[in-house]
Design an enzyme around this catalytic site. Structure first.
Site, PDB file in Angstrom:
ATOM      1  N   ASP A  86      25.793  61.271  16.431  1.00 48.91           N
ATOM      2  CA  ASP A  86      26.484  60.414  15.426  1.00 48.91           C
ATOM      3  C   ASP A  86      26.729  59.657  16.135  1.00 48.91           C
ATOM      4  OD1 ASP A  86      28.890  61.565  16.163  1.00 48.91           O
ATOM      5  OD2 ASP A  86      28.582  63.563  15.394  1.00 48.91           O
ATOM      6  N   ASP A 137      17.432  65.410  27.509  1.00 49.31           N
ATOM      7  CA  ASP A 137      17.609  66.255  27.427  1.00 49.31           C
ATOM      8  C   ASP A 137      18.519  66.904  28.330  1.00 49.31           C
ATOM      9  OD1 ASP A 137      17.502  69.264  27.609  1.00 49.31           O
ATOM     10  OD2 ASP A 137      15.690  69.890  28.691  1.00 49.31           O
ATOM     11  N   ASP A 156      29.083  67.428  23.466  1.00 56.84           N
ATOM     12  CA  ASP A 156      29.274  67.591  21.983  1.00 56.84           C
ATOM     13  C   ASP A 156      28.470  68.167  21.504  1.00 56.84           C
ATOM     14  OD1 ASP A 156      29.893  66.555  19.221  1.00 56.84           O
ATOM     15  OD2 ASP A 156      29.957  64.827  19.623  1.00 56.84           O
TER      16      ASP A 156
END
Ligand code: SPD
Length: 284
Positions: A86, A137, A156
């Site tokens: 985000d 990844d 996170d």
């Protein structure tokens, strides 16, 4: 009829928000990604029907996951963020002018694209030239032994389902340890000590097998299941109260939630956690 979206746990508990409208819903190769406009908390992101962040309380999560490490690190010029699609975590890190380079490795391009489009108030630093975003990844990223060491690594990730499962494994944290500089600090999100007790304490045990300094810290996040949320501070020696006064003053001046008292107080643990940690330490 009103539309509600709930994060449901074992058909016993629901954490829900009344939704004004659905802004985005998609299925990526990894997970279901949804963005809603809620009545109480503004726009919010859900991944696999689990709340990830909401405009109304994201500041607490993002300030707590970044500033504890940023204000205690000996150096914090090179930072790695695993996950954080985000953009809230890199926004906070890049608020420090001395930060030179941030690698952000997010596995799911759909999360980044949906958040860029629908949650631009959360990810306000996408265009910062110090940010290097890789879609890939995180587990593979930290295996690259040629990388220049990081001063801080922040994990996170989302909850331990789907692609985030590996972010709770010992091998991943051993690789992170290897990618950190000698004074390096790692912070990872560590779930709710009440609702996901086993995941939380098992992650602390895992980190204690790798890092000499490991301390969980806590804060309340309204949208997260279990209310009391956790992060773990792990370092090669730097203590959580080795606070750099200059950086703390800078951060306190601009942050909405975080300050020195919040930083130190977050490490004060209730007795049920204190006892569980002591039990684990005895067992080791
Ligand atoms: N269920 C909450 C899990 C929180 C994990 N990270 C959230 C991402 C916010 N940047």
């Amino acid at each position: 009829m009103a539309l509600w979206y709930d994060e449901v746990h074992e058909d016993k508990l629901r954490f829900g928000a009344k939704v004004k409208r659905t802004l985005f819903m998609g299925q990526s190769p990894y997970q279901k990604v949804s963005v809603f406009e809620t009545e109480a908390l503004g726009k919010a992101l859900m991944i696999d029907d689990l709340w990830m962040c909401a405009e109304g309380d994201e500041i607490v999560y993002h300030e707590m996951i970044t500033h504890v490490a940023m204000t205690t690190a000996k150096r914090s010029e090179r930072v790695l963020v695993i996950g954080g699609g985000d953009g809230g975590t890199v926004r906070e890190i890049l608020s420090y002018p001395h930060v030179k380079h941030v690698d952000m490795v997010e596995i799911d391009a759909m999360v980044v694209e949906a958040c860029k489009e629908h949650l631009p108030e959360i990810g306000r630093a996408w265009d910062d030239p110090r940010l290097h975003l890789s879609i890939g990844d995180g587990l593979a990223w930290v295996k690259q032994s040629h990388l220049e060491p990081y001063d801080i690594i922040i994990v996170d990730g989302s909850d331990p389902v789907g692609p985030a499962v590996g972010l709770f494994n010992e091998e991943f944290y051993r690789d992170c340890y290897a990618r950190l500089s000698d004074d390096g600090i790692l912070v990872t999100q560590a779930e709710s000590p009440k609702l996901f007790r086993e995941v939380h304490f098992s992650l602390i045990r895992t980190l204690k097998r790798i890092f000499p300094v490991v301390k969980p810290y806590y804060q309340s996040i309204m949208i997260y299941a279990g209310a009391l949320w956790a992060w773990i501070y792990a370092s090669k020696g730097r203590k959580h109260d080795d606070i750099n006064d200059e950086l703390m003053a800078f951060t306190e001046n601009r942050s909405e939630f975080y300050n020195r008292d919040i930083h130190l107080g977050a490490f004060a643990v209730p007795n049920y956690i204190r006892r569980a940690l002591a039990e684990d330490d005895k067992g080791n």
